[in-house]
Every structure is written in C-alpha cells, then in structure tokens.
Design a protein around this motif. Structure first.
Motif, PDB file in Angstrom:
ATOM      1  N   VAL A  12       0.869  -1.175   0.000  1.00 54.69           N
ATOM      2  CA  VAL A  12       0.000   0.000   0.000  1.00 54.69           C
ATOM      3  C   VAL A  12       0.899   1.215   0.000  1.00 54.69           C
ATOM      4  CG1 VAL A  12      -1.821   1.257   1.193  1.00 54.69           C
ATOM      5  CG2 VAL A  12      -1.775  -1.245   1.290  1.00 54.69           C
ATOM      6  N   THR A  13       0.681   2.113  -0.924  1.00 55.01           N
ATOM      7  CA  THR A  13       1.531   3.291  -1.031  1.00 55.01           C
ATOM      8  C   THR A  13       0.682   4.515  -1.296  1.00 55.01           C
ATOM      9  OG1 THR A  13       3.543   4.165  -2.065  1.00 55.01           O
ATOM     10  CG2 THR A  13       1.928   3.138  -3.521  1.00 55.01           C
ATOM     11  N   VAL A  19       7.502   2.819  -6.124  1.00 51.33           N
ATOM     12  CA  VAL A  19       7.484   1.470  -5.557  1.00 51.33           C
ATOM     13  C   VAL A  19       8.362   0.556  -6.392  1.00 51.33           C
ATOM     14  CG1 VAL A  19       5.194   1.642  -4.499  1.00 51.33           C
ATOM     15  CG2 VAL A  19       5.410   0.786  -6.844  1.00 51.33           C
ATOM     16  N   GLU A  20       8.908  -0.455  -5.725  1.00 51.41           N
ATOM     17  CA  GLU A  20       9.692  -1.478  -6.402  1.00 51.41           C
ATOM     18  C   GLU A  20       9.094  -2.836  -6.101  1.00 51.41           C
ATOM     19  OE1 GLU A  20      14.298   0.136  -6.727  1.00 51.41           O
ATOM     20  OE2 GLU A  20      13.820  -1.620  -5.512  1.00 51.41           O
ATOM     21  N   LEU A  21       8.849  -3.603  -7.143  1.00 52.36           N
ATOM     22  CA  LEU A  21       8.312  -4.948  -6.989  1.00 52.36           C
ATOM     23  C   LEU A  21       9.375  -5.926  -7.472  1.00 52.36           C
ATOM     24  CD1 LEU A  21       4.769  -4.291  -8.530  1.00 52.36           C
ATOM     25  CD2 LEU A  21       5.569  -3.823  -6.224  1.00 52.36           C
ATOM     26  N   LEU A  77      10.509  -4.513 -10.989  1.00 54.34           N
ATOM     27  CA  LEU A  77       9.621  -3.599 -11.708  1.00 54.34           C
ATOM     28  C   LEU A  77       9.459  -2.365 -10.841  1.00 54.34           C
ATOM     29  CD1 LEU A  77       7.547  -3.106 -14.073  1.00 54.34           C
ATOM     30  CD2 LEU A  77       5.814  -4.084 -12.558  1.00 54.34           C
ATOM     31  N   THR A  78       9.782  -1.220 -11.397  1.00 56.85           N
ATOM     32  CA  THR A  78       9.705   0.043 -10.648  1.00 56.85           C
ATOM     33  C   THR A  78       8.617   0.928 -11.240  1.00 56.85           C
ATOM     34  OG1 THR A  78      12.072  -0.047 -10.127  1.00 56.85           O
ATOM     35  CG2 THR A  78      10.978   2.089  -9.900  1.00 56.85           C
ATOM     36  N   ILE A  79       7.785   1.440 -10.367  1.00 58.34           N
ATOM     37  CA  ILE A  79       6.764   2.403 -10.776  1.00 58.34           C
ATOM     38  C   ILE A  79       7.060   3.705 -10.043  1.00 58.34           C
ATOM     39  CG2 ILE A  79       4.308   2.880 -11.048  1.00 58.34           C
ATOM     40  CD1 ILE A  79       3.783  -0.114 -10.505  1.00 58.34           C
ATOM     41  N   GLN A  80       7.321   4.733 -10.813  1.00 54.81           N
ATOM     42  CA  GLN A  80       7.616   6.043 -10.209  1.00 54.81           C
ATOM     43  C   GLN A  80       6.343   6.882 -10.144  1.00 54.81           C
ATOM     44  OE1 GLN A  80      10.743   7.074 -13.125  1.00 54.81           O
ATOM     45  NE2 GLN A  80      12.178   7.077 -11.413  1.00 54.81           N
ATOM     46  N   ARG A  81       6.294   7.731  -9.138  1.00 53.39           N
ATOM     47  CA  ARG A  81       5.187   8.696  -8.996  1.00 53.39           C
ATOM     48  C   ARG A  81       3.850   7.978  -9.192  1.00 53.39           C
ATOM     49  NH1 ARG A  81       8.724  10.389 -12.510  1.00 53.39           N
ATOM     50  NH2 ARG A  81       7.286  10.338 -14.285  1.00 53.39           N
ATOM     51  N   THR A  82       3.600   6.994  -8.345  1.00 55.41           N
ATOM     52  CA  THR A  82       2.420   6.139  -8.508  1.00 55.41           C
ATOM     53  C   THR A  82       1.132   6.943  -8.559  1.00 55.41           C
ATOM     54  OG1 THR A  82       2.425   5.785  -6.115  1.00 55.41           O
ATOM     55  CG2 THR A  82       3.413   4.070  -7.490  1.00 55.41           C
ATOM     56  N   GLN A  83       0.201   6.431  -9.343  1.00 59.67           N
ATOM     57  CA  GLN A  83      -1.136   6.988  -9.492  1.00 59.67           C
ATOM     58  C   GLN A  83      -2.147   5.952  -9.036  1.00 59.67           C
ATOM     59  OE1 GLN A  83      -1.519  10.241 -10.740  1.00 59.67           O
ATOM     60  NE2 GLN A  83       0.716  10.208 -10.523  1.00 59.67           N
ATOM     61  N   GLN A  84      -3.352   6.390  -8.744  1.00 56.92           N
ATOM     62  CA  GLN A  84      -4.374   5.455  -8.276  1.00 56.92           C
ATOM     63  C   GLN A  84      -4.697   4.390  -9.326  1.00 56.92           C
ATOM     64  OE1 GLN A  84      -7.577   7.993  -6.820  1.00 56.92           O
ATOM     65  NE2 GLN A  84      -6.839   7.728  -4.732  1.00 56.92           N
ATOM     66  N   GLU A  85      -4.601   4.759 -10.594  1.00 52.98           N
ATOM     67  CA  GLU A  85      -4.900   3.775 -11.634  1.00 52.98           C
ATOM     68  C   GLU A  85      -3.837   2.685 -11.754  1.00 52.98           C
ATOM     69  OE1 GLU A  85      -4.624   7.087 -12.241  1.00 52.98           O
ATOM     70  OE2 GLU A  85      -3.387   7.461 -14.026  1.00 52.98           O
ATOM     71  N   ASP A  86      -2.721   2.855 -11.019  1.00 49.59           N
ATOM     72  CA  ASP A  86      -1.700   1.805 -11.009  1.00 49.59           C
ATOM     73  C   ASP A  86      -2.095   0.662 -10.079  1.00 49.59           C
ATOM     74  OD1 ASP A  86       0.957   4.304 -10.976  1.00 49.59           O
ATOM     75  OD2 ASP A  86      -0.192   3.459 -12.654  1.00 49.59           O
ATOM     76  N   PRO A 107       2.916 -15.682  -7.206  1.00 50.23           N
ATOM     77  CA  PRO A 107       1.626 -15.402  -6.561  1.00 50.23           C
ATOM     78  C   PRO A 107       1.154 -13.967  -6.748  1.00 50.23           C
ATOM     79  CG  PRO A 107       3.366 -15.429  -4.943  1.00 50.23           C
ATOM     80  CD  PRO A 107       3.994 -15.828  -6.232  1.00 50.23           C
ATOM     81  N   GLY A 108       2.036 -13.111  -7.260  1.00 53.60           N
ATOM     82  CA  GLY A 108       1.634 -11.732  -7.510  1.00 53.60           C
ATOM     83  C   GLY A 108       1.886 -10.791  -6.352  1.00 53.60           C
ATOM     84  N   THR A 109       1.952  -9.519  -6.673  1.00 53.05           N
ATOM     85  CA  THR A 109       1.996  -8.444  -5.675  1.00 53.05           C
ATOM     86  C   THR A 109       0.757  -7.597  -5.880  1.00 53.05           C
ATOM     87  OG1 THR A 109       4.412  -8.296  -5.547  1.00 53.05           O
ATOM     88  CG2 THR A 109       3.156  -6.330  -4.938  1.00 53.05           C
ATOM     89  N   ARG A 110      -0.035  -7.455  -4.801  1.00 45.71           N
ATOM     90  CA  ARG A 110      -1.214  -6.596  -4.893  1.00 45.71           C
ATOM     91  C   ARG A 110      -0.809  -5.198  -4.486  1.00 45.71           C
ATOM     92  NH1 ARG A 110      -6.375  -7.796  -5.331  1.00 45.71           N
ATOM     93  NH2 ARG A 110      -6.038  -9.966  -4.711  1.00 45.71           N
ATOM     94  N   LEU A 111      -0.866  -4.275  -5.420  1.00 40.37           N
ATOM     95  CA  LEU A 111      -0.488  -2.887  -5.183  1.00 40.37           C
ATOM     96  C   LEU A 111      -1.738  -2.035  -5.043  1.00 40.37           C
ATOM     97  CD1 LEU A 111       1.656  -0.596  -5.081  1.00 40.37           C
ATOM     98  CD2 LEU A 111       1.378  -0.407  -7.565  1.00 40.37           C
ATOM     99  N   THR A 112      -1.781  -1.289  -3.952  1.00 41.81           N
ATOM    100  CA  THR A 112      -2.881  -0.356  -3.727  1.00 41.81           C
ATOM    101  C   THR A 112      -2.296   1.031  -3.559  1.00 41.81           C
ATOM    102  OG1 THR A 112      -4.154  -2.072  -2.606  1.00 41.81           O
ATOM    103  CG2 THR A 112      -4.871   0.215  -2.296  1.00 41.81           C
ATOM    104  N   VAL A 113      -2.716   1.944  -4.396  1.00 38.20           N
ATOM    105  CA  VAL A 113      -2.257   3.333  -4.326  1.00 38.20           C
ATOM    106  C   VAL A 113      -3.386   4.173  -3.760  1.00 38.20           C
ATOM    107  CG1 VAL A 113      -1.323   5.288  -5.598  1.00 38.20           C
ATOM    108  CG2 VAL A 113      -0.788   2.947  -6.332  1.00 38.20           C
TER     109      VAL A 113
END
Lengths: 114, 109
Positions: A12-13, A19-21, A77-86, A107-113
């Motif tokens: 959760v971010t 974020v880095e996965l 996998l890096t996501i910069q400046r996360t948005q809610q749609e991520d 099993p996956g990573t569940r990302l919540t922005v």
C-alpha cells in the motif's frame, strides 16, 4: 522446490511515491515476464526479458514504469510517482527458454495506491 | 490481434455437470495454452496444444483445437466445486504470447 516468488505480496503506497516490486524466477529459466491484472480483468502484458535484455517492452503503460533484470535471474519492476490507476495485481512469470512455452507464475503483488 | 478471446465471460453450473469454455483468435499460432487462476493470484498452466494437434486430454480436461476456425475449446467433465476459478487461453506465435480476458467459472455444490 522453488517456484516463482514475488515480494512484497501486498503493498500500500501513497499517490506520488515510487514502488519497487521484485520477482525471483525459477532457477535456470531464461525468459521472464511481467503482467498487470486489474480487479476482475484479464492479464495485461507489460514486459518480457530474455536473459538480462528486454526484447519486448511494448506493454509498459508509461515512462513511469521501468524494469530491469540482473544476472539473468531476479527482476525488479519500478513504478515512479504512482497513481491510483496503477492499483492492480502485478504478476511475474518465467519460462525455460522462449516465449512460446509454458509459463510458471508467481503469486503476484497486490499494489494499492491511496 | 493475436490475443485470444474467451467466451462466455462467465459460466455458472452445478457440480457434476460439464463446463465448456471457448477461445477464438485472429492470427496464426504455434501453440495454444489454457491456464487457471484462483482468487486473482498466480496462474497455473493446465494444458498446451500445438497447432498440428486437434485434441488433447489431461484427467478431466479435454482441449480441442480447430485451426481452420481459429478456435479452441476447454471441456471440464464432471465438474467439482473446487473447479471454480477463472480460465484463460493464451496463444503463442513466433516468440510472442498473449492472454485472453478469461472465463469466470462457478461450480455450485
């Protein structure tokens, strides 16, 4: 017995943070893939690695997304400046050689922005 | 697009009945694969059928492939509540592989 592992399992971010996965593929698998799956949807291809190079990164949705793979093994996998749609589940898979064979998924990573 | 498209999007049946899911695609393929996903997490490979094969079996699963119609079907016989999951087809051609949107199967006890 090592399958594909991913970490963290949940993240959760806050909007705007990076974020880095991480993905640890099955040992010896040369091909590695990242996918994204929104709730109740199909898989959206992001990027494919063969060894350490990425011959197909056509699925990365924007320049905020990047990925690397080192030593022909672990990928980040890096996501910069996360948005809610991520917000989504990010799935990693690996396969023995090329892209047409059976893929083994983590099993996956569940990302919540928020 | 090479991407497979499954139908129906959702299927609900009673335990013991057979479930049939279909996949259609638009381009040539080297092989077609079916995967299963429980609870929105990792997918599990079920079966791979090559372009020169017409039918394959694995336990209660039967997959057919008709390359002239560019379609495949997955049949699950004598379904169980534990078969409840999403099922995806994936088409592979020239070192590219793409997944469809999936069929959500619910098997009611």
């Amino acid at each position: 017995g090592a399958g594909v592992s991913q970490s963290p399992s949940n993240k959760v971010t806050e909007k705007g943070k990076d974020v880095e996965l991480r993905c640890d593929p099955i040992s010896g698998h040369t091909a590695l893939y990242w996918y994204r799956q929104s709730l109740g949807q199909g898989l959206e291809f992001l990027i494919y690695f063969q060894g350490n190079s990425a011959p197909d990164k056509s699925g990365l949705p924007s320049d905020r997304f990047s990925a690397e793979r080192t030593g022909g093994s672990v990928s980040t996998l890096t996501i910069q400046r996360t948005q809610q749609e991520d917000s989504a589940v990010y799935l990693c898979a690996s396969s023995r050689r090329d892209r047409g064979g059976e893929q083994y998924f983590g099993p996956g990573t569940r990302l919540t922005v928020t | 697009s090479q991407q497979g498209e499954e139908d129906p999007q959702a299927l609900s049946i009673q335990e013991g009945e057979n479930a049939t899911m279909n996949c259609s695609y638009k381009t040539s393929i080297n092989n077609l694969q079916w995967y299963r996903q429980n609870s929105g997490r990792g997918l599990v490979h079920l079966i791979l059928i090559r372009s020169n094969e017409r039918e394959k079996h694995s336990g209660r699963l039967r997959v057919t492939l008709d390359t002239s119609k560019k379609s495949s079907s997955l049949l699950i016989t004598a379904s169980r509540a534990a078969d409840t999951a999403s099922y995806f087809c994936a088409t592979s051609f020239n070192n590219d592989m793409r997944f469809g949107a999936g069929t959500r199967l619910t098997v009611k006890p």
